[in-house]
Design a protein around this motif. Structure first.
Motif, mmCIF file in Angstrom:
data_model
loop_
_atom_site.group_PDB
_atom_site.id
_atom_site.type_symbol
_atom_site.label_atom_id
_atom_site.label_comp_id
_atom_site.label_asym_id
_atom_site.label_seq_id
_atom_site.Cartn_x
_atom_site.Cartn_y
_atom_site.Cartn_z
ATOM 1 N N LYS A 176 94.498 22.422 78.871
ATOM 2 C CA LYS A 176 95.953 22.319 79.535
ATOM 3 C C LYS A 176 96.968 22.894 78.757
ATOM 4 N N ASP A 220 94.943 8.585 80.060
ATOM 5 C CA ASP A 220 93.963 9.126 81.116
ATOM 6 C C ASP A 220 92.751 7.879 80.819
ATOM 7 N N ASP A 222 92.810 13.741 76.648
ATOM 8 C CA ASP A 222 92.234 14.681 77.462
ATOM 9 C C ASP A 222 92.877 16.034 77.268
ATOM 10 N N ASP A 265 88.345 20.459 82.817
ATOM 11 C CA ASP A 265 89.462 19.357 82.840
ATOM 12 C C ASP A 265 89.256 18.538 84.206
ATOM 13 N N ALA A 266 88.226 18.687 84.745
ATOM 14 C CA ALA A 266 87.826 17.764 85.859
ATOM 15 C C ALA A 266 86.629 16.718 85.172
ATOM 16 N N GLU A 267 87.140 16.129 83.868
ATOM 17 C CA GLU A 267 85.926 15.638 83.342
ATOM 18 C C GLU A 267 85.632 14.016 83.725
HETATM 19 ZN ZN LIG Z 1 91.135 16.391 82.512
#
Ligand SMILES: [Zn+2]
Length: 505
Positions: free
Chosen positions: A264, A275, A257, A335-337
Protein backbone atom coordinates in the motif's frame (compact mmCIF):
# COMPACT_ATOMS: atom_id res chain seq x y z
CA UNK A 1 -10.46 1.30 30.01
CA UNK A 2 -13.89 2.45 31.15
CA UNK A 3 -16.47 0.47 33.09
CA UNK A 4 -20.19 0.56 32.45
CA UNK A 5 -23.03 -1.03 34.33
CA UNK A 6 -26.60 -0.55 33.13
CA UNK A 7 -29.13 -0.66 35.96
CA UNK A 8 -32.90 -0.76 35.84
CA UNK A 9 -34.18 2.30 37.70
CA UNK A 10 -37.72 1.26 38.50
CA UNK A 11 -38.48 3.95 41.03
CA UNK A 12 -40.11 7.03 39.60
CA UNK A 13 -38.64 8.78 42.63
CA UNK A 14 -35.26 8.13 41.05
CA UNK A 15 -35.80 11.28 39.04
CA UNK A 16 -35.85 13.39 42.16
CA UNK A 17 -32.57 12.43 43.75
CA UNK A 18 -33.47 9.37 45.84
CA UNK A 19 -31.79 6.80 43.62
CA UNK A 20 -28.26 8.17 43.73
CA UNK A 21 -28.44 9.35 40.14
CA UNK A 22 -26.52 12.52 39.36
CA UNK A 23 -28.09 13.71 36.11
CA UNK A 24 -31.23 13.11 34.09
CA UNK A 25 -30.71 12.70 30.34
CA UNK A 26 -33.80 12.84 28.16
CA UNK A 27 -33.41 11.41 24.67
CA UNK A 28 -36.07 12.47 22.20
CA UNK A 29 -38.94 14.86 22.63
CA UNK A 30 -38.89 16.08 26.25
CA UNK A 31 -42.41 17.50 25.86
CA UNK A 32 -43.59 14.04 24.88
CA UNK A 33 -42.83 12.57 28.33
CA UNK A 34 -46.43 12.37 29.46
CA UNK A 35 -45.54 10.39 32.57
CA UNK A 36 -43.13 13.13 33.67
CA UNK A 37 -45.04 16.42 33.39
CA UNK A 38 -42.56 18.16 35.73
CA UNK A 39 -39.84 17.75 33.09
CA UNK A 40 -42.20 19.05 30.41
CA UNK A 41 -42.84 22.16 32.51
CA UNK A 42 -39.14 22.80 33.05
CA UNK A 43 -38.52 22.48 29.32
CA UNK A 44 -41.44 24.74 28.42
CA UNK A 45 -40.10 27.47 30.73
CA UNK A 46 -36.60 27.11 29.33
CA UNK A 47 -37.91 27.33 25.77
CA UNK A 48 -39.03 30.90 26.48
CA UNK A 49 -35.43 32.00 26.97
CA UNK A 50 -33.46 29.60 24.78
CA UNK A 51 -34.38 28.94 21.14
CA UNK A 52 -32.04 25.94 21.03
CA UNK A 53 -34.41 23.86 23.18
CA UNK A 54 -35.58 20.86 21.15
CA UNK A 55 -33.03 21.54 18.42
CA UNK A 56 -29.62 21.01 20.02
CA UNK A 57 -28.34 18.87 22.89
CA UNK A 58 -27.82 21.02 26.00
CA UNK A 59 -27.96 21.02 29.79
CA UNK A 60 -30.37 22.90 32.07
CA UNK A 61 -29.97 23.53 35.77
CA UNK A 62 -32.80 21.59 37.33
CA UNK A 63 -32.98 21.95 41.12
CA UNK A 64 -35.14 19.13 42.43
CA UNK A 65 -34.19 16.66 39.72
CA UNK A 66 -31.51 14.02 40.33
CA UNK A 67 -28.11 15.72 40.40
CA UNK A 68 -29.75 19.07 39.69
CA UNK A 69 -28.99 18.56 36.02
CA UNK A 70 -31.31 17.96 33.10
CA UNK A 71 -29.69 17.15 29.78
CA UNK A 72 -31.89 17.40 26.71
CA UNK A 73 -30.87 15.31 23.72
CA UNK A 74 -33.36 15.83 20.90
CA UNK A 75 -33.51 13.34 18.03
CA UNK A 76 -34.80 15.71 15.36
CA UNK A 77 -37.76 14.96 13.10
CA UNK A 78 -38.58 11.25 13.40
CA UNK A 79 -41.57 11.39 11.05
CA UNK A 80 -39.43 11.92 7.99
CA UNK A 81 -39.83 8.75 5.95
CA UNK A 82 -36.07 8.42 5.34
CA UNK A 83 -35.09 8.59 9.00
CA UNK A 84 -34.06 5.56 11.02
CA UNK A 85 -33.38 4.62 14.63
CA UNK A 86 -29.75 5.78 14.53
CA UNK A 87 -31.19 9.19 15.53
CA UNK A 88 -31.66 7.76 19.04
CA UNK A 89 -28.07 6.50 19.26
CA UNK A 90 -26.70 9.83 18.06
CA UNK A 91 -28.87 11.81 20.48
CA UNK A 92 -28.00 9.58 23.45
CA UNK A 93 -24.31 9.80 22.59
CA UNK A 94 -24.49 13.61 22.54
CA UNK A 95 -26.56 13.78 25.74
CA UNK A 96 -24.40 11.37 27.73
CA UNK A 97 -21.32 13.20 26.47
CA UNK A 98 -22.61 16.45 27.99
CA UNK A 99 -23.49 14.70 31.26
CA UNK A 100 -20.05 13.07 31.56
CA UNK A 101 -18.22 16.28 30.79
CA UNK A 102 -20.37 18.04 33.39
CA UNK A 103 -19.08 15.52 35.93
CA UNK A 104 -21.92 13.02 36.11
CA UNK A 105 -20.96 9.39 36.73
CA UNK A 106 -24.42 7.97 37.35
CA UNK A 107 -26.71 9.48 34.74
CA UNK A 108 -30.31 8.37 34.42
CA UNK A 109 -31.44 7.85 30.85
CA UNK A 110 -35.03 8.53 29.81
CA UNK A 111 -36.01 7.77 26.24
CA UNK A 112 -39.11 9.43 24.86
CA UNK A 113 -40.78 6.70 22.82
CA UNK A 114 -42.27 6.63 19.39
CA UNK A 115 -44.88 4.14 18.13
CA UNK A 116 -43.40 3.82 14.67
CA UNK A 117 -42.10 0.28 14.07
CA UNK A 118 -38.82 1.72 12.80
CA UNK A 119 -38.19 2.80 16.38
CA UNK A 120 -39.22 -0.40 18.17
CA UNK A 121 -35.71 -0.82 19.64
CA UNK A 122 -35.17 2.90 20.30
CA UNK A 123 -34.37 2.38 23.99
CA UNK A 124 -31.78 -0.34 23.35
CA UNK A 125 -30.26 1.64 20.49
CA UNK A 126 -30.08 4.75 22.71
CA UNK A 127 -28.21 2.63 25.30
CA UNK A 128 -25.80 1.53 22.57
CA UNK A 129 -25.18 5.20 21.70
CA UNK A 130 -24.61 5.98 25.38
CA UNK A 131 -22.28 2.99 25.71
CA UNK A 132 -20.31 4.16 22.70
CA UNK A 133 -19.79 7.57 24.30
CA UNK A 134 -18.77 6.08 27.66
CA UNK A 135 -16.31 3.61 26.08
CA UNK A 136 -12.62 4.40 26.33
CA UNK A 137 -9.95 2.10 24.83
CA UNK A 138 -8.37 -0.54 27.05
CA UNK A 139 -5.05 1.35 27.15
CA UNK A 140 -6.57 4.60 28.44
CA UNK A 141 -8.01 5.13 31.90
CA UNK A 142 -11.69 6.01 31.72
CA UNK A 143 -14.59 6.68 34.04
CA UNK A 144 -16.58 4.10 35.94
CA UNK A 145 -20.17 4.80 34.97
CA UNK A 146 -23.45 3.43 36.23
CA UNK A 147 -26.19 4.16 33.74
CA UNK A 148 -29.74 4.09 35.03
CA UNK A 149 -32.53 3.38 32.63
CA UNK A 150 -36.28 3.71 33.06
CA UNK A 151 -38.76 1.61 31.13
CA UNK A 152 -36.59 -1.42 30.39
CA UNK A 153 -37.50 -4.73 32.03
CA UNK A 154 -34.55 -6.84 30.97
CA UNK A 155 -31.16 -5.32 31.66
CA UNK A 156 -29.18 -8.58 31.50
CA UNK A 157 -29.27 -8.55 27.73
CA UNK A 158 -28.22 -4.92 27.25
CA UNK A 159 -25.35 -5.41 29.72
CA UNK A 160 -24.20 -8.58 27.96
CA UNK A 161 -24.46 -6.84 24.61
CA UNK A 162 -22.46 -3.83 25.77
CA UNK A 163 -19.75 -6.06 27.25
CA UNK A 164 -19.49 -7.87 23.92
CA UNK A 165 -19.30 -4.54 22.13
CA UNK A 166 -16.52 -3.39 24.46
CA UNK A 167 -14.51 -6.52 23.62
CA UNK A 168 -15.13 -5.97 19.90
CA UNK A 169 -13.95 -2.35 20.12
CA UNK A 170 -10.86 -3.30 22.17
CA UNK A 171 -9.86 -5.99 19.69
CA UNK A 172 -10.52 -3.87 16.61
CA UNK A 173 -8.90 -0.75 18.00
CA UNK A 174 -5.62 -2.11 19.40
CA UNK A 175 -2.53 -0.90 17.56
CA UNK A 176 -0.43 -3.25 15.37
CA UNK A 177 1.76 -4.33 18.28
CA UNK A 178 -0.86 -4.35 21.07
CA UNK A 179 -3.17 -6.54 19.00
CA UNK A 180 -0.79 -8.53 16.80
CA UNK A 181 -2.12 -12.09 16.29
CA UNK A 182 -0.60 -13.62 19.47
CA UNK A 183 -1.81 -10.70 21.59
CA UNK A 184 -5.29 -10.85 20.03
CA UNK A 185 -5.40 -14.58 20.79
CA UNK A 186 -4.23 -13.96 24.38
CA UNK A 187 -7.00 -11.39 24.86
CA UNK A 188 -9.52 -14.01 23.70
CA UNK A 189 -8.12 -16.72 25.99
CA UNK A 190 -8.42 -14.38 28.96
CA UNK A 191 -11.86 -13.15 27.91
CA UNK A 192 -13.32 -16.64 27.60
CA UNK A 193 -11.49 -18.52 30.36
CA UNK A 194 -14.00 -20.05 32.80
CA UNK A 195 -16.98 -19.00 30.69
CA UNK A 196 -19.64 -20.86 28.72
CA UNK A 197 -17.58 -20.31 25.56
CA UNK A 198 -14.72 -22.74 24.97
CA UNK A 199 -11.58 -21.29 23.42
CA UNK A 200 -8.61 -22.93 21.72
CA UNK A 201 -5.71 -21.44 19.81
CA UNK A 202 -3.74 -22.96 16.93
CA UNK A 203 -0.24 -21.53 17.06
CA UNK A 204 2.01 -24.33 15.81
CA UNK A 205 3.59 -23.13 12.54
CA UNK A 206 3.63 -26.59 10.93
CA UNK A 207 -0.03 -27.19 11.77
CA UNK A 208 -1.00 -23.78 10.43
CA UNK A 209 0.96 -24.30 7.20
CA UNK A 210 -0.58 -27.73 6.63
CA UNK A 211 -4.18 -26.93 7.64
CA UNK A 212 -4.48 -23.27 6.63
CA UNK A 213 -2.31 -22.99 3.50
CA UNK A 214 -3.83 -19.79 2.07
CA UNK A 215 -3.83 -18.09 5.47
CA UNK A 216 -0.22 -19.18 5.96
CA UNK A 217 0.76 -17.74 2.57
CA UNK A 218 -0.49 -14.34 3.75
CA UNK A 219 1.49 -14.84 6.96
CA UNK A 220 4.66 -16.06 5.24
CA UNK A 221 6.65 -12.90 5.95
CA UNK A 222 5.42 -12.70 9.55
CA UNK A 223 6.10 -16.28 10.76
CA UNK A 224 9.71 -15.39 11.55
CA UNK A 225 8.75 -12.56 13.91
CA UNK A 226 7.40 -14.33 16.96
CA UNK A 227 5.15 -11.56 18.18
CA UNK A 228 3.60 -11.17 14.68
CA UNK A 229 3.15 -14.88 13.89
CA UNK A 230 -0.35 -16.00 12.84
CA UNK A 231 -2.97 -17.63 15.04
CA UNK A 232 -6.32 -19.28 14.53
CA UNK A 233 -8.69 -18.89 17.46
CA UNK A 234 -11.59 -21.30 17.71
CA UNK A 235 -14.58 -20.49 19.91
CA UNK A 236 -17.64 -22.59 20.62
CA UNK A 237 -20.83 -21.96 22.54
CA UNK A 238 -23.47 -24.65 23.09
CA UNK A 239 -26.58 -23.51 24.92
CA UNK A 240 -28.68 -25.70 27.16
CA UNK A 241 -31.69 -27.60 25.84
CA UNK A 242 -32.57 -28.78 22.35
CA UNK A 243 -30.43 -26.98 19.78
CA UNK A 244 -32.57 -25.27 17.14
CA UNK A 245 -30.00 -22.84 15.72
CA UNK A 246 -26.59 -23.84 14.39
CA UNK A 247 -24.37 -20.92 13.43
CA UNK A 248 -20.82 -20.90 12.10
CA UNK A 249 -18.88 -17.65 12.00
CA UNK A 250 -15.62 -16.83 10.24
CA UNK A 251 -13.85 -13.60 11.18
CA UNK A 252 -11.13 -11.84 9.22
CA UNK A 253 -8.47 -10.69 11.65
CA UNK A 254 -5.73 -9.04 9.65
CA UNK A 255 -4.03 -7.26 12.52
CA UNK A 256 -2.02 -5.12 10.16
CA UNK A 257 -2.21 -4.96 6.40
CA UNK A 258 0.82 -3.53 4.61
CA UNK A 259 -0.66 -4.92 1.39
CA UNK A 260 2.27 -7.35 1.28
CA UNK A 261 4.38 -7.34 -1.90
CA UNK A 262 1.59 -5.28 -3.52
CA UNK A 263 2.51 -2.67 -0.95
CA UNK A 264 0.00 0.00 0.00
CA UNK A 265 1.60 3.26 -1.09
CA UNK A 266 0.89 6.97 -1.01
CA UNK A 267 -0.22 6.94 2.64
CA UNK A 268 -2.86 4.24 2.12
CA UNK A 269 -1.33 2.01 4.81
CA UNK A 270 -2.24 4.15 7.81
CA UNK A 271 -5.32 2.81 9.57
CA UNK A 272 -4.70 -0.76 8.46
CA UNK A 273 -4.54 -1.97 12.05
CA UNK A 274 -8.34 -1.82 11.84
CA UNK A 275 -8.41 -4.61 9.26
CA UNK A 276 -9.41 -6.98 12.05
CA UNK A 277 -12.93 -5.62 12.65
CA UNK A 278 -14.58 -8.83 11.42
CA UNK A 279 -12.75 -11.10 13.85
CA UNK A 280 -13.28 -8.51 16.58
CA UNK A 281 -17.04 -8.46 16.00
CA UNK A 282 -17.24 -12.27 16.04
CA UNK A 283 -15.35 -12.34 19.35
CA UNK A 284 -17.72 -9.63 20.62
CA UNK A 285 -20.78 -11.70 19.78
CA UNK A 286 -19.26 -14.74 21.50
CA UNK A 287 -18.50 -12.61 24.59
CA UNK A 288 -22.16 -11.55 24.68
CA UNK A 289 -23.26 -15.20 24.46
CA UNK A 290 -20.79 -16.18 27.19
CA UNK A 291 -22.48 -13.73 29.56
CA UNK A 292 -26.10 -14.17 28.44
CA UNK A 293 -26.06 -17.99 28.05
CA UNK A 294 -29.09 -18.27 25.75
CA UNK A 295 -30.70 -21.70 25.39
CA UNK A 296 -31.13 -23.72 22.22
CA UNK A 297 -28.32 -22.23 20.13
CA UNK A 298 -24.93 -23.52 19.09
CA UNK A 299 -22.39 -21.08 17.69
CA UNK A 300 -18.97 -22.10 16.41
CA UNK A 301 -16.48 -19.44 15.38
CA UNK A 302 -13.01 -19.32 13.90
CA UNK A 303 -10.90 -16.20 13.79
CA UNK A 304 -8.08 -16.02 11.24
CA UNK A 305 -5.44 -13.73 12.78
CA UNK A 306 -2.65 -12.72 10.46
CA UNK A 307 -0.34 -9.82 9.88
CA UNK A 308 0.11 -9.20 6.14
CA UNK A 309 3.78 -8.18 6.22
CA UNK A 310 6.29 -7.49 3.49
CA UNK A 311 9.74 -9.07 3.49
CA UNK A 312 11.98 -11.51 1.69
CA UNK A 313 9.61 -14.38 2.52
CA UNK A 314 6.49 -12.54 1.38
CA UNK A 315 4.14 -14.26 -1.05
CA UNK A 316 3.79 -12.58 -4.42
CA UNK A 317 1.23 -12.41 -7.25
CA UNK A 318 1.22 -15.31 -9.75
CA UNK A 319 1.89 -17.91 -7.07
CA UNK A 320 -0.49 -20.87 -7.21
CA UNK A 321 -1.42 -22.20 -3.77
CA UNK A 322 -3.82 -25.01 -2.90
CA UNK A 323 -6.48 -24.07 -0.36
CA UNK A 324 -7.49 -26.25 2.59
CA UNK A 325 -10.48 -27.33 0.50
CA UNK A 326 -8.10 -28.53 -2.24
CA UNK A 327 -8.68 -25.69 -4.70
CA UNK A 328 -5.69 -24.30 -6.58
CA UNK A 329 -5.69 -20.52 -6.30
CA UNK A 330 -3.62 -18.13 -8.40
CA UNK A 331 -2.76 -15.02 -6.40
CA UNK A 332 -3.85 -11.90 -8.26
CA UNK A 333 -2.85 -9.30 -5.72
CA UNK A 334 -1.32 -9.78 -2.28
CA UNK A 335 -3.42 -6.93 -0.90
CA UNK A 336 -6.55 -9.05 -1.50
CA UNK A 337 -5.47 -11.14 1.48
CA UNK A 338 -8.66 -11.21 3.54
CA UNK A 339 -10.43 -13.63 1.22
CA UNK A 340 -7.43 -16.00 1.45
CA UNK A 341 -7.60 -16.01 5.23
CA UNK A 342 -11.37 -16.50 5.22
CA UNK A 343 -11.40 -19.28 2.59
CA UNK A 344 -9.38 -21.65 4.80
CA UNK A 345 -11.29 -20.69 7.94
CA UNK A 346 -14.64 -21.26 6.18
CA UNK A 347 -13.39 -24.62 4.96
CA UNK A 348 -12.70 -25.72 8.53
CA UNK A 349 -16.11 -24.48 9.69
CA UNK A 350 -17.67 -26.41 6.80
CA UNK A 351 -16.19 -29.58 8.27
CA UNK A 352 -17.71 -28.70 11.66
CA UNK A 353 -21.21 -28.57 10.18
CA UNK A 354 -21.12 -32.34 10.07
CA UNK A 355 -24.76 -33.19 9.45
CA UNK A 356 -26.39 -30.66 11.78
CA UNK A 357 -29.76 -29.22 10.79
CA UNK A 358 -30.21 -25.89 9.02
CA UNK A 359 -26.65 -24.67 9.40
CA UNK A 360 -26.07 -20.99 8.75
CA UNK A 361 -22.56 -19.78 8.02
CA UNK A 362 -21.26 -16.22 8.07
CA UNK A 363 -18.06 -14.50 7.11
CA UNK A 364 -17.43 -11.11 8.71
CA UNK A 365 -14.73 -8.93 7.24
CA UNK A 366 -13.47 -5.47 6.53
CA UNK A 367 -12.96 -6.88 3.06
CA UNK A 368 -13.16 -4.22 0.38
CA UNK A 369 -12.88 -0.49 -0.21
CA UNK A 370 -15.58 -1.02 -2.79
CA UNK A 371 -18.35 -1.51 -0.24
CA UNK A 372 -17.82 2.08 0.90
CA UNK A 373 -17.68 3.31 -2.66
CA UNK A 374 -20.97 1.55 -3.38
CA UNK A 375 -22.87 2.21 -0.16
CA UNK A 376 -21.14 4.96 1.81
CA UNK A 377 -21.14 4.19 5.53
CA UNK A 378 -23.36 1.10 5.28
CA UNK A 379 -22.48 -2.58 5.52
CA UNK A 380 -23.27 -5.15 2.83
CA UNK A 381 -24.78 -8.62 3.19
CA UNK A 382 -24.50 -11.07 0.29
CA UNK A 383 -26.19 -14.49 0.20
CA UNK A 384 -25.40 -17.80 -1.40
CA UNK A 385 -28.29 -19.63 -3.08
CA UNK A 386 -29.31 -21.53 0.05
CA UNK A 387 -29.46 -18.36 2.17
CA UNK A 388 -31.35 -16.56 -0.57
CA UNK A 389 -33.88 -19.40 -0.74
CA UNK A 390 -34.59 -18.79 2.95
CA UNK A 391 -34.55 -14.98 2.57
CA UNK A 392 -31.90 -14.79 5.30
CA UNK A 393 -30.19 -11.71 3.86
CA UNK A 394 -33.44 -9.75 3.78
CA UNK A 395 -34.15 -10.79 7.34
CA UNK A 396 -30.71 -9.72 8.52
CA UNK A 397 -31.20 -6.41 6.74
CA UNK A 398 -34.54 -5.87 8.47
CA UNK A 399 -33.05 -6.66 11.89
CA UNK A 400 -30.05 -4.41 11.21
CA UNK A 401 -32.41 -1.49 10.44
CA UNK A 402 -34.22 -1.60 13.78
CA UNK A 403 -30.96 -2.07 15.70
CA UNK A 404 -29.32 0.94 14.08
CA UNK A 405 -26.61 -0.98 12.19
CA UNK A 406 -28.11 -0.81 8.69
CA UNK A 407 -27.02 -3.25 5.98
CA UNK A 408 -27.67 -3.15 2.24
CA UNK A 409 -28.54 -6.40 0.50
CA UNK A 410 -26.26 -7.19 -2.45
CA UNK A 411 -26.70 -10.12 -4.79
CA UNK A 412 -24.16 -12.62 -6.02
CA UNK A 413 -24.27 -12.83 -9.85
CA UNK A 414 -22.76 -14.95 -12.60
CA UNK A 415 -20.39 -12.10 -13.52
CA UNK A 416 -18.88 -12.43 -10.06
CA UNK A 417 -17.89 -16.02 -10.81
CA UNK A 418 -16.42 -15.02 -14.17
CA UNK A 419 -14.29 -12.43 -12.40
CA UNK A 420 -12.44 -15.10 -10.38
CA UNK A 421 -12.47 -17.88 -13.00
CA UNK A 422 -9.18 -19.63 -13.89
CA UNK A 423 -7.02 -17.86 -16.45
CA UNK A 424 -4.81 -20.88 -17.15
CA UNK A 425 -5.05 -24.69 -16.76
CA UNK A 426 -2.75 -24.52 -13.72
CA UNK A 427 -5.30 -23.00 -11.34
CA UNK A 428 -9.01 -23.28 -10.61
CA UNK A 429 -9.50 -19.79 -9.28
CA UNK A 430 -7.95 -16.35 -9.49
CA UNK A 431 -7.99 -14.63 -6.10
CA UNK A 432 -8.54 -11.15 -7.51
CA UNK A 433 -7.64 -8.84 -10.34
CA UNK A 434 -4.37 -6.98 -9.90
CA UNK A 435 -5.84 -3.62 -8.91
CA UNK A 436 -7.70 -2.23 -5.93
CA UNK A 437 -11.28 -3.49 -5.49
CA UNK A 438 -12.47 0.07 -5.13
CA UNK A 439 -11.75 0.76 -8.77
CA UNK A 440 -13.68 -2.06 -10.40
CA UNK A 441 -17.36 -2.76 -10.78
CA UNK A 442 -18.84 -5.33 -8.39
CA UNK A 443 -15.72 -5.03 -6.23
CA UNK A 444 -17.48 -6.07 -3.01
CA UNK A 445 -19.69 -8.76 -4.55
CA UNK A 446 -17.22 -10.82 -6.56
CA UNK A 447 -14.95 -11.74 -3.62
CA UNK A 448 -17.83 -13.86 -2.35
CA UNK A 449 -17.70 -15.90 -5.57
CA UNK A 450 -14.10 -16.63 -4.62
CA UNK A 451 -14.99 -17.45 -1.00
CA UNK A 452 -17.76 -19.86 -2.00
CA UNK A 453 -15.45 -21.84 -4.29
CA UNK A 454 -12.08 -21.63 -2.52
CA UNK A 455 -13.67 -22.83 0.75
CA UNK A 456 -15.54 -25.74 -0.83
CA UNK A 457 -18.92 -24.23 0.06
CA UNK A 458 -19.91 -24.66 -3.59
CA UNK A 459 -20.31 -28.36 -2.66
CA UNK A 460 -23.09 -27.32 -0.25
CA UNK A 461 -25.44 -25.42 -2.51
CA UNK A 462 -29.12 -25.91 -3.23
CA UNK A 463 -29.82 -29.54 -4.08
CA UNK A 464 -26.68 -30.90 -2.38
CA UNK A 465 -26.79 -33.53 0.37
CA UNK A 466 -25.86 -30.95 2.99
CA UNK A 467 -26.99 -27.47 1.95
CA UNK A 468 -25.35 -24.68 3.97
CA UNK A 469 -26.84 -21.20 4.05
CA UNK A 470 -23.97 -18.74 3.80
CA UNK A 471 -23.98 -14.98 4.29
CA UNK A 472 -20.95 -12.80 3.66
CA UNK A 473 -20.90 -9.50 5.59
CA UNK A 474 -18.57 -6.76 4.37
CA UNK A 475 -18.19 -4.20 7.17
CA UNK A 476 -15.20 -2.30 5.73
CA UNK A 477 -17.08 1.00 5.74
CA UNK A 478 -18.93 0.60 9.05
CA UNK A 479 -16.56 -0.99 11.54
CA UNK A 480 -15.07 2.37 12.52
CA UNK A 481 -16.83 5.70 12.96
CA UNK A 482 -17.16 8.21 10.16
CA UNK A 483 -15.48 5.81 7.72
CA UNK A 484 -12.20 6.97 9.23
CA UNK A 485 -9.92 3.94 9.73
CA UNK A 486 -7.12 6.17 11.03
CA UNK A 487 -8.78 7.89 13.95
CA UNK A 488 -12.41 6.76 14.07
CA UNK A 489 -13.43 4.77 17.14
CA UNK A 490 -14.41 1.15 16.38
CA UNK A 491 -18.21 0.74 16.27
CA UNK A 492 -18.60 -2.97 17.16
CA UNK A 493 -20.94 -3.33 14.16
CA UNK A 494 -22.71 -5.77 13.70
CA UNK A 495 -22.73 -7.44 17.15
CA UNK A 496 -26.23 -6.18 18.05
CA UNK A 497 -27.67 -7.21 14.68
CA UNK A 498 -26.25 -10.72 14.89
CA UNK A 499 -27.41 -11.19 18.47
CA UNK A 500 -30.97 -10.10 17.61
CA UNK A 501 -30.95 -12.23 14.48
CA UNK A 502 -29.82 -15.25 16.49
CA UNK A 503 -32.19 -14.87 19.45
CA UNK A 504 -35.29 -13.10 18.16
CA UNK A 505 -35.85 -14.25 14.57
ZN1 LIG B 1 -5.35 -5.93 1.94
Amino acid sequence: MSKLLIVKADQEEALFGDGGWDAVVVVGDANGLESHPEIGQLVAHAAHVDARIGKEPLMLMAPGLAGGRLVLAPTGDLDNEYEDVRRFAEAAQAGIGIALRAGARAPLLLVSGNDDLRYSQALEVALMGAGHEIYTPFDVSGPEVTLGVLGLDEVARVNALENGRIAARDLCGGDPEQMAPPAFADYCVELFSDTAVSVSVIDDPDTLKADYPLLSAVARASFAVERHAPRVVRLEYVGEGVISRNWFLAGKGVTFDTGGADLKIGGAMAGMSRDKGGAAAVAGLMATLAQLKPKGVRVVAELGLVRNSIGSEAFVPDEIIESHAGVKVRIGNTDAEGRLVLADVLSHLRESVNGCENPVMFSLATLTGHVGRAYGPYSAVIENGVARGQALGGQLQMVSEIWGEPFELSRLRREDFAQVAARSPSERLLSSNNGASVNISRGHQFPMAFLVQASGLDQHGLGSDQPIAYLHLDIAASSVEKRDPLYGQPTAVPVATLLANLLDH
